[in-house]
Design a protein around this motif. Sequence first.
Motif, short mmCIF file in Angstrom:
data_model
loop_
_atom_site.label_atom_id
_atom_site.label_comp_id
_atom_site.label_asym_id
_atom_site.label_seq_id
_atom_site.Cartn_x
_atom_site.Cartn_y
_atom_site.Cartn_z
N HIS A 266 0.87 -1.17 0.00
CA HIS A 266 0.00 0.00 0.00
C HIS A 266 0.91 1.22 0.00
O HIS A 266 1.56 1.52 1.01
CB HIS A 266 -0.90 -0.01 1.23
N ARG A 268 1.75 5.23 -0.46
CA ARG A 268 1.12 6.53 -0.25
C ARG A 268 0.86 7.22 -1.59
O ARG A 268 1.72 7.30 -2.45
CB ARG A 268 2.02 7.42 0.62
N GLU A 270 -1.24 6.10 -3.86
CA GLU A 270 -1.72 5.14 -4.85
C GLU A 270 -2.89 4.34 -4.28
O GLU A 270 -2.95 4.08 -3.08
CB GLU A 270 -0.61 4.17 -5.27
N ASP A 271 -3.80 3.96 -5.15
CA ASP A 271 -4.93 3.12 -4.77
C ASP A 271 -4.52 1.67 -4.93
O ASP A 271 -4.17 1.23 -6.03
CB ASP A 271 -6.14 3.45 -5.66
N TRP A 272 -4.59 0.88 -3.85
CA TRP A 272 -4.05 -0.48 -3.93
C TRP A 272 -4.81 -1.36 -4.94
O TRP A 272 -4.17 -2.16 -5.65
CB TRP A 272 -3.99 -1.14 -2.55
N PRO A 273 -6.14 -1.27 -5.07
CA PRO A 273 -6.78 -2.09 -6.10
C PRO A 273 -6.30 -1.74 -7.51
O PRO A 273 -6.11 -2.65 -8.34
CB PRO A 273 -8.27 -1.79 -5.92
N ASP A 274 -6.12 -0.45 -7.79
CA ASP A 274 -5.61 -0.07 -9.11
C ASP A 274 -4.20 -0.60 -9.32
O ASP A 274 -3.84 -1.01 -10.44
CB ASP A 274 -5.62 1.44 -9.26
N ARG A 275 -3.41 -0.61 -8.26
CA ARG A 275 -2.04 -1.10 -8.35
C ARG A 275 -2.02 -2.58 -8.73
O ARG A 275 -1.32 -2.99 -9.67
CB ARG A 275 -1.33 -0.89 -7.01
N GLU A 354 -11.21 -6.69 -4.25
CA GLU A 354 -11.98 -6.26 -3.08
C GLU A 354 -11.41 -6.88 -1.81
O GLU A 354 -10.59 -7.80 -1.84
CB GLU A 354 -13.45 -6.63 -3.25
#
Length: 507
Positions: A266, A268, A270-275, A354
């Motif tokens: 995770h 900073r 950045e969105d973790w699902p997008d990653r 999710e």
Amino acid sequence: MRGCLLDAGYTPDGVRALLGRSAHDALTRGEPEPAARASRDGDELGTLVRLFLLEDTEPEPAVTAALGDLDPLLAGRILRRTPEGIRAALDVRPYGEGPGDDGEPGADWWVVSDLDSPASRQDREHVTGVGGASLSLAAATVRRPVGSLLDLGTGCGVQALHGSRHAVNVVATDVLPRALALARLSCGLSGVDVDLREGPWFAPVEGERFDQIVSNPPFVPGPERVDYVYRDSGLAGDAALASLLGGLADRLNPGGIAQLLGSWLHVRGEDWPDRVRSWLPDGVDAWVLQREVVDPAMHVGTWQRDAGLVPSSPAARGQAAAWLDWMAAERVEGVGFGFLMLRRTDSTPTVVVEDLPGELGEGLAREMTGWLDRIDWLRAHERDADLLGATLLIAPETVLESASSVDPDGGWSELSTTVRRWGGPGWEHPVDGPAAALLAGCRGHLPLSELVALLSYAHDVPADALVAAALPAVREFVRHGLLLPVDGWPHPVAHRVAAADPAGPVG
């Protein structure tokens, strides 16, 4: 040796029967003395329990009585002779899988790994036994019959053993020769035929494709180094997982499934699902479930203890400082861990990333299998007209929950209403009055179009508006198993797919 282990009853059920529940539970917690006391009158089985599970020194005549000629086992470094008697040089642990839902009998196996002592765990080439990660992956794996299965990074062979129950041919690979040697022992003792190959990642299976791939890869994010082969990839951060995911589609036959454990950063900003989504190859359905997130300090401390280090020691503190400095430089705010499932498809892919709510219970195998079926059904009912023509049944484990606060003017003021699956993954969705009524009306008798018409009349809401609001929610209810299709697949109450039910390692 296999015959001797069977004759002595050195199986999961045999050991549990000898020790009893209390002593067995204590052994699982790492408390050996109750098991030692319970095994005193266990004859050959008691000797094997103390030798392999308690790592005690046993008299050579007693070990000979249990295992026969010891010379091959001493030469093969499974046992070692000391002035006091015979000791185990490797962990030989009963393991198994319970009966399938289709009536298939269970299986008894033995898993061979390095001893789980602090000194052994600090060896760079340490081969771990059956741990929590192995059990979680085994209990999440889809168990439908397949022609070919690849266990990528097999370690001591746990997933290959499970795979042999539903795959005609099993290939298992590892970069570490010692791991393959122990996997060969695990499979040989268990009477399971596996094609074992040495090499990194997909190199040993270049040009081949499989119906199913399972992998518990070295997924621990950290600096670019390899302190322990079983957990460190040699690539910085989560780059190894990204690379592995990118290459999976080319290794799967059409319709083939890949399931693996993974860990991602995770970062900073950045969105973790997008990653994680950005790593997925084209042409695959994908379900990524994040089971937990820990902060950098807990991540480092957990894996130091896993390696047998004392976090307060000078060496461990130096390692932790370097690890945390690296995370700070990479803007890491947390580390996620979870399950990933990919399926090669020629249709428009469904990709869902999710969080996984609730407890796992018996594992995710049935949930993973059901998800694949449900997205196939949703794909076949992609048009609104097709979905409105379907008949649905509310899952029996669905519950409606309301939360209210004290109203300053007296009584209660409703805050929210949700529907949730009770037991297993607790998928939860907020609902309003019409949505709750629609769910309650799904009893497997009327098509959705007729239910919508009745609700439109009862709530004085235009039918078009109700359809526009309800259908996206219905699709989510189906995907999470709160609504079960009656048409298009076997009846949801009778439809049960055999799932892995690992008996678990003794102790």
